[in-house]
Design an enzyme around this catalytic site. Structure first.
Site, mmCIF file in Angstrom:
data_model
loop_
_atom_site.group_PDB
_atom_site.id
_atom_site.type_symbol
_atom_site.label_atom_id
_atom_site.label_comp_id
_atom_site.label_asym_id
_atom_site.label_seq_id
_atom_site.Cartn_x
_atom_site.Cartn_y
_atom_site.Cartn_z
ATOM 1 N N GLU A 7 0.809 -1.219 0.000
ATOM 2 C CA GLU A 7 0.000 0.000 0.000
ATOM 3 C C GLU A 7 0.839 1.265 0.000
ATOM 4 O O GLU A 7 0.485 2.262 -0.625
ATOM 5 C CB GLU A 7 -0.947 0.014 1.209
ATOM 6 C CG GLU A 7 -2.065 -1.017 1.140
ATOM 7 C CD GLU A 7 -1.604 -2.436 1.355
ATOM 8 O OE1 GLU A 7 -0.496 -2.637 1.906
ATOM 9 O OE2 GLU A 7 -2.335 -3.362 0.967
ATOM 10 N N HIS A 16 -10.482 -5.147 8.427
ATOM 11 C CA HIS A 16 -11.071 -4.826 7.128
ATOM 12 C C HIS A 16 -12.231 -3.844 7.280
ATOM 13 O O HIS A 16 -12.738 -3.327 6.289
ATOM 14 C CB HIS A 16 -11.601 -6.078 6.432
ATOM 15 C CG HIS A 16 -10.548 -6.945 5.836
ATOM 16 N ND1 HIS A 16 -9.557 -7.526 6.579
ATOM 17 C CD2 HIS A 16 -10.331 -7.330 4.556
ATOM 18 C CE1 HIS A 16 -8.775 -8.251 5.777
ATOM 19 N NE2 HIS A 16 -9.222 -8.137 4.551
HETATM 20 C C1 LIG Z 1 -1.808 -4.798 4.189
HETATM 21 C C2 LIG Z 1 -2.802 -5.606 3.464
HETATM 22 N N1 LIG Z 1 -3.075 -5.321 2.174
HETATM 23 C C3 LIG Z 1 -3.998 -6.022 1.502
HETATM 24 C C4 LIG Z 1 -4.682 -7.026 2.104
HETATM 25 C C5 LIG Z 1 -5.765 -7.752 1.340
HETATM 26 N N2 LIG Z 1 -5.327 -9.076 0.976
HETATM 27 C C6 LIG Z 1 -5.599 -10.131 1.755
HETATM 28 S S1 LIG Z 1 -4.872 -11.516 1.214
HETATM 29 C C7 LIG Z 1 -4.181 -10.715 -0.091
HETATM 30 C C8 LIG Z 1 -3.302 -11.485 -1.026
HETATM 31 C C9 LIG Z 1 -2.190 -12.149 -0.311
HETATM 32 O O1 LIG Z 1 -1.484 -12.961 -1.179
HETATM 33 P P1 LIG Z 1 -0.264 -13.836 -0.708
HETATM 34 O O2 LIG Z 1 0.664 -13.037 0.132
HETATM 35 O O3 LIG Z 1 0.289 -14.479 -1.906
HETATM 36 O O4 LIG Z 1 -0.916 -14.915 0.269
HETATM 37 P P2 LIG Z 1 -2.018 -16.036 -0.044
HETATM 38 O O5 LIG Z 1 -3.355 -15.450 0.226
HETATM 39 O O6 LIG Z 1 -1.834 -16.468 -1.447
HETATM 40 O O7 LIG Z 1 -1.753 -17.128 0.935
HETATM 41 C C10 LIG Z 1 -4.553 -9.370 -0.105
HETATM 42 C C11 LIG Z 1 -4.181 -8.418 -1.151
HETATM 43 C C12 LIG Z 1 -4.381 -7.287 3.465
HETATM 44 N N3 LIG Z 1 -5.010 -8.244 4.150
HETATM 45 N N4 LIG Z 1 -3.442 -6.576 4.104
#
Ligand SMILES: Cc1ncc(C[n+]2csc(CCOP(=O)(O)OP(=O)(O)O)c2C)c(N)n1
Ligand SMILES: [Mg+2]
Lengths: 360, 325
Positions: B60, B129
């Site tokens: 972000e 959230h």
């Molecule tokens: C700081 C932050 N930004 C965005 C999100 C929203 N978000 C939740 S999971 C995710 C993707 C995460 O992907 P990854 O790190 O590959 O983990 P995975 O879910 O594939 O295990 C996002 C963008 C969040 N929870 N926290």
């Protein structure tokens, strides 16, 4: 230019012990696990696959809250936890509930976490872990802190944290591995590279060809492991743990894996961003299938054993849901009483208001 | 006219501005092929190409830092922060950087950035959230905070925000995304920033709110009407800076005011409004200006949201307290 270093990728070949067919491809590194230990690891993977299926069903029935599916990632999650000791401290992300369960978190509390009930996070004594982190990457810096704390206290234990491929883009990721490196702190940083951050493929996440190579900039050890191979994940974790407690520094472990299900159960539609072909390709690498073949070859696993694990899981889940259902509903007065050790005047006043409201 | 939900009106506004001005760029986590986790950018990448509408890596602070850099190259960035609860990750780029750049450059640079982000509670999201963190940004001069409460307002306010040459944090209440439809013109239109809107007229008490709480106020006003109490409802629309004139004019007419916010009581927008009213209209008041707000705790886990969030009954109770003062 001669002094330009533009690649470290070739140094990061993926570490594997069992191939897709459950055959040993790397005899030298096969761990010295007893038959019972091998069976226990298989049991945990089967159990967790069932837990995932039931959790998805319960979520669809409105009987569970927030849930991030785990199927496909069992080797990454469970074989890494399997290499830990009870004193090791886990800092998980939202998808890493299985590691918590096998580290001692009662199932009904995992369900309460999912529903958004505070008791889910009131961990029993001896479960050395934090509740799952929602903010991507935040756990990485905290892991450096826990690791430094363990070191200062002279404990023979490590801090273990997990993030995803997307998580490696956050500043917190780099800050965490860099701090741990600078303090030579006993931390193990897992990146479960399941190839997608919600919808964004890892190729759009970074120009780096491996995520393991990000360790190089922090000056710590890194390794890329086949995250569908439980033995490889186990061995890499064991190695990282040994090094860490011997004061040889932290390690970054990238486990190459896949999530079969949607990102979470809150409206994600994987057909928007990946193909059936890709799904099928990865299902062929399934960690349960290959470990089952390996164990069957050794005469250690049978259909009866598998079925008894499945029955046990279903039975445990039923009981745990019942127990979660019987938990008292949360009240605003609970929340108010959790804010500070000593209640400040504004909250004392609000406490009285809410005691009256809740008595109506 | 078409019937649109708020999310459709937002997509429509983005499409309008992507068409109008080739400097407009839309980016953030999952906004491209996936169309955003709430589908606010649905179809936009297909229509305008990956050059104009694109996914970012997951960071972000970098998303908003990118917006600052692109502004310096003459673009008009519209970044999305996937949930406003993640704003803590990027506080410096918002409050420390883009809000200060006009000043820092001696008024030689501007930051025509519109950060869009879902916020607010009541839809059972995971921890962090759902929250009402508008007060954090409102404390920072140099940046506006705009919050629509209807599909019609969402489209007009978003277009105005994107065209404005100063940074705007544009907050979209998650509960309102699909809660109702209304007529929204297909053609473009703007709504003035910094102007509140009287959503309902009344003579007995002024209710002041924004976002989802506007609808709680309207519902309370309906109920109060049955008891012959006529409430005026003001929707702030821009919560920083505040349209003090509209508020004071109303309070001078009704002589009573209740300020409603979904955020916790101990800080935020409502406290500022109460202060403005007492400074400018104290002699017109028949009762203290009251606040309806959430209790001073952290935003709770989802199962506790319902008992925690303020609702129309709380508003009715406060109105009666004011009237019986
Ligand atoms: C700081 C932050 N930004 C965005 C999100 C929203 N978000 C939740 S999971 C995710 C993707 C995460 O992907 P990854 O790190 O590959 O983990 P995975 O879910 O594939 O295990 C996002 C963008 C969040 N929870 N926290
Ligand atoms: Mg991922």
């Amino acid at each position: 230019m001669k002094h330009v270093l533009n690649s470290v990728e070739e140094q990061f070949e993926m570490f594997q012990i069992l191939n897709e067919d459950g055959e040993v491809v790397n005899q030298d590194d096969v761990p010295a696990l007893s038959d019972d230990e091998l069976k226990e690891l298989m049991k945990r993977m089967v159990y967790t696959r069932i837990l995932d299926q039931r959790s998805i069903a319960l979520n669809r029935q409105g009987r569970l809250g927030f849930y991030a599916p785990t199927a496909g990632q069992e080797a990454s999650q469970l074989a890494s936890q399997f290499a830990l000791e009870q004193d090791d401290f886990i800092l998980p992300a939202y998808r890493d509930v299985p590691q918590l369960i096998w580290h001692g978190l009662p199932l009904y509390q995992a369900f309460l976490f999912s529903r958004g009930h505070f008791h889910g996070n009131q961990f029993p004594e001896g479960v050395n872990a934090l509740s799952p982190q929602i903010i991507i990457g935040a756990q990485y810096i905290q892991a450096a802190g826990v690791a430094l704390g363990l070191k200062k206290r002279g404990k023979k234990a490590v801090a273990v944290t997990y993030t995803g491929d997307g998580g490696t883009s956050q500043g917190d990721f780099y800050e965490g591995i860099n701090f741990a490196g600078a303090y030579n702190a006993p931390a193990i940083f897992f990146v479960q590279n399941n190839h997608f951050a919600i919808s964004v493929p890892v190729e759009k996440q970074t120009a780096a060809k491996t995520l393991a190579q990000k360790a190089v900039a922090a000056g710590i050890e890194g390794i890329q492991v086949d995250g569908m191979d439980p033995l490889a994940v186990y061995v890499a974790t064991k190695h990282a743990r040994e090094r860490a407690i011997n004061n040889e520094g932290p390690m970054l472990i990238e486990t190459v894996t896949y999530r079969y299900g949607p990102h979470t159960m809150a409206g994600d539609d994987p057909t928007r961003y990946r193909t059936d072909d890709l799904d099928n390709e990865w299902e062929k690498k399934d960690p349960l299938v290959r470990f089952r073949k390996y164990l069957e070859g050794k005469g250690l696993w049978s259909e009866e054993q598998e079925n008894s694990v499945i029955d046990q899981a279903k039975e445990d889940i039923k009981k745990a849901i019942k127990k979660a259902d019987s938990q008292p509903k949360q009240k605003v007065t609970d929340l108010i009483s959790f804010m500070y050790e000593e209640m400040p005047p504004n909250l004392k006043e609000q406490m009285e208001d809410y005691i009256e409201k809740e008595s109506k | 006219m078409a019937q649109m939900t708020m999310i459709q009106a937002i997509t429509d506004a983005l499409r309008t501005e992507l068409k109008n001005d080739e400097n407009v760029l839309v980016f953030g986590e999952d906004v491209g092929q996936n169309g955003g986790v709430f589908r606010a950018t649905e179809g936009l990448q297909e229509e305008f190409g990956e050059d104009r509408v694109f996914d970012t890596p997951l960071a972000e602070s970098a998303i908003n830092g990118l917006a600052v850099g692109l502004s310096l190259q003459g673009f008009r960035p519209v970044p999305e922060i996937q949930f406003f609860g993640f704003v803590y990750e990027t506080m410096d780029q918002i409050s420390g950087q883009m809000a200060r750049l006009r000043y820092r450059s001696g008024n030689t640079e501007n930051m025509p950035i519109t950060i869009r982000s879902p916020f607010g509670g009541g839809v059972h999201t995971p921890e962090l959230h759902a929250d009402s963190l508008e007060g954090l940004i409102a404390q920072q001069p140099g940046i506006r905070v705009v919050i629509p409460s209807t599909p019609y307002d969402a489209k007009g306010l978003l277009i105005s925000s994107i065209r404005n040459n100063d940074p705007v944090v544009f907050l979209e209440h998650m509960k309102l995304y699909r809660s109702f439809r209304e007529d929204v013109p297909e053609e473009e239109y703007t709504i003035d920033l910094d102007k509140a809107d009287v959503k309902r007229e009344g003579k007995d008490v002024t209710l002041i709110a924004y976002g989802a709480m506007v609808h709680a106020c309207l519902k309370a006003a309906d109920e109060l009407e049955k008891e012959n109490i006529h409430a005026e409802v003001i929707d702030l629309r821009t919560v920083s800076p505040i349209d003090v004139d509209t508020i004071v004019e109303s309070v001078k007419k009704t002589n009573r005011a209740v300020v409603v916010q979904e955020a916790q009581r101990q800080a935020g927008i409502a406290a500022n409004i109460v202060a403005e009213i007492q400074e400018r209209a104290i002699l017109h008041l028949e009762a203290p200006v009251l606040r309806v707000a959430a209790p001073d705790t952290v935003y709770p886990f989802s199962e506790a949201e319902e008992v925690w969030l303020p609702n129309y009954k709380d508003i009715i109770e406060s109105v009666k307290t004011s009237i019986n003062f």
